[in-house]
Design an enzyme around this catalytic site. Structure first.
Site, PDB file in Angstrom:
ATOM      1  N   GLU A  30      38.988  37.374  57.843  1.00  0.00           N
ATOM      2  CA  GLU A  30      40.371  36.704  57.676  1.00  0.00           C
ATOM      3  C   GLU A  30      40.790  36.159  56.332  1.00  0.00           C
ATOM      4  OE1 GLU A  30      42.988  37.251  60.009  1.00  0.00           O
ATOM      5  OE2 GLU A  30      41.265  38.415  60.928  1.00  0.00           O
ATOM      6  N   PRO A  44      47.119  39.693  50.207  1.00  0.00           N
ATOM      7  CA  PRO A  44      48.194  40.204  50.540  1.00  0.00           C
ATOM      8  C   PRO A  44      49.369  39.416  50.142  1.00  0.00           C
ATOM      9  CG  PRO A  44      47.035  39.785  52.351  1.00  0.00           C
ATOM     10  CD  PRO A  44      46.203  39.820  51.306  1.00  0.00           C
ATOM     11  N   ARG A  65      44.265  51.995  32.198  1.00  0.00           N
ATOM     12  CA  ARG A  65      45.080  53.103  31.696  1.00  0.00           C
ATOM     13  C   ARG A  65      45.798  52.627  30.364  1.00  0.00           C
ATOM     14  NH1 ARG A  65      49.041  55.302  33.721  1.00  0.00           N
ATOM     15  NH2 ARG A  65      48.369  57.347  33.660  1.00  0.00           N
ATOM     16  N   ASP A  69      54.370  58.352  31.640  1.00  0.00           N
ATOM     17  CA  ASP A  69      54.356  58.187  33.073  1.00  0.00           C
ATOM     18  C   ASP A  69      55.719  57.397  33.566  1.00  0.00           C
ATOM     19  OD1 ASP A  69      52.142  59.609  33.728  1.00  0.00           O
ATOM     20  OD2 ASP A  69      50.765  58.178  32.876  1.00  0.00           O
TER      21      ASP A  69
END
Ligand code: SAM
Length: 233
Positions: A113, A86, A151, A166
Site C-alpha cells: 500500500e 502515484p 535517452r 522525437d
C-alpha cells in the site's frame, strides 16, 4: 550516470536494462546501474520489509528502517533520491532532461500500500509518478523514469536517433512516418517524402508535427510542457 534501484523484486529489472538503447548504454558504461535487494538491509531473520499500517486499514506498508538504511548505504555525495508514487511529480520530458543531468539517481520502487512517510522525511526523496493510475509496484515505473532520462545522456542515442526529433523534443509531437513499400494496400507514401528535396521534406514534417500536435495535444502549443508547468502548479 549511476543509477541505484532499491526493490524487493530485483529480477524485474535486468530484462529491461539489457535490451535496446538502454542495454547499449549499460554495456558501454554510459549508464552504471546497480539493483539492490531491499531485504538485504533488514536485521531480522525473516528479512521483513513491510508491516501493518498504524490506525488499521488494508494491506501493508514498507517499514522505514530497511529503506532508509539502504538509501544511506548506496547514496553517493550529491545523489538524488526518488521514490516512485502515484502521488508524485508527474514524469514528463522536462523532468526526464533534468534527471539526465544528475550524477546519481537512487530510485525506490514501492510495493504493497506504499511506504512509511518517514522514509521521505529522512532521505529527502522526491516522489515521482508516471501517470494518473495505480500500479501494483514501482519497478516498472522506476524503469520508465530511467529509460526516459537515459535517452538524454550524451552518446546514448546514435547519430540517426535524435531525442530532439522525437515527440516533445521541439515542443511538438512527431508527425507521421513511412517506410517501404511506396504503396501498401492501396495507400501511397506522401509524394514529398519521395521527392529527394530535403528542404521540402523538412517543411512538410514540421507542418505535420504542428497539425498533429494541434489535433492531439493543443496544450503543448500553449507552452504546456515547460519547466514552469511541469505538474507542480
Ligand atoms: N496506496 C498507494 C496510493 O494510493 O498512493 C498506492 C500504492 S501502489 C499499489 C504500490 C506502489 O506502486 C507505490 O508505492 C509506488 O511505488 C508504485 N506505483 C503505483 N502507481 C504508480 C504510479 N502511477 N507512478 C509511480 N509509481 C507507482
Amino acid at each position: 550516470m549511476r543509477v541505484d534501484f532499491l526493490t524487493i523484486f530485483p529480477e524485474m529489472f535486468w530484462p529491461a536494462l539489457n535490451s535496446g538503447v538502454i542495454g547499449r548504454a549499460v554495456d558501454s558504461g554510459l549508464l552504471d546501474v546497480r539493483v539492490h535487494q531491499l531485504r538485504d538491509y533488514t536485521a531480522d531473520k525473516h528479512r521483513k520489509v513491510d508491516d501493518k499500517p498504524y490506525g488499521g486499514g488494508p494491506g501493508m506498508v514498507f517499514r522505514p528502517e530497511p529503506v532508509v538504511i539502504a538509501v544511506e548505504a548506496v547514496r553517493a555525495p550529491g545523489g538524488r533520491v526518488l521514490v516512485m508514487s502515484p502521488q508524485g511529480r508527474p514524469l514528463n520530458d522536462v523532468l526526464a532532461r533534468e534527471l539526465a543531468l544528475e550524477s546519481q539517481l537512487v530510485i525506490i520502487a514501492g510495493r504493497y500500500e506504499g511506504y512509511d512517510e518517514r522514509i521521505i522525511t529522512l532521505t529527502g526523496a522526491e516522489e515521482v509518478s508516471i501517470g494518473d493510475f495505480v500500479l501494483s509496484g514501482g519497478e516498472l515505473a522506476a524503469l520508465v523514469v530511467v529509460d526516459a532520462a537515459a535517452r538524454f545522456l550524451p552518446g546514448v542515442l546514435g547519430s540517426d536517433e535524435s531525442a530532439l526529433a522525437d515527440s516533445f523534443g521541439a515542443g511538438l509531437l512527431e508527425g507521421p512516418q513511412y517506410t517501404r513499400p511506396e504503396v501498401f494496400r492501396g495507400i501511397r507514401v506522401p509524394e514529398v517524402l519521395l521527392s529527394g528535396d530535403h528542404e521540402h521534406v523538412r517543411q512538410w514534417r514540421l507542418e505535420q508535427a504542428r497539425l498533429r500536435t494541434l489535433e492531439r495535444r493543443r496544450d503543448l502549443l500553449n507552452g504546456g510542457l515547460t519547466a514552469g508547468n511541469d505538474g507542480k502548479e
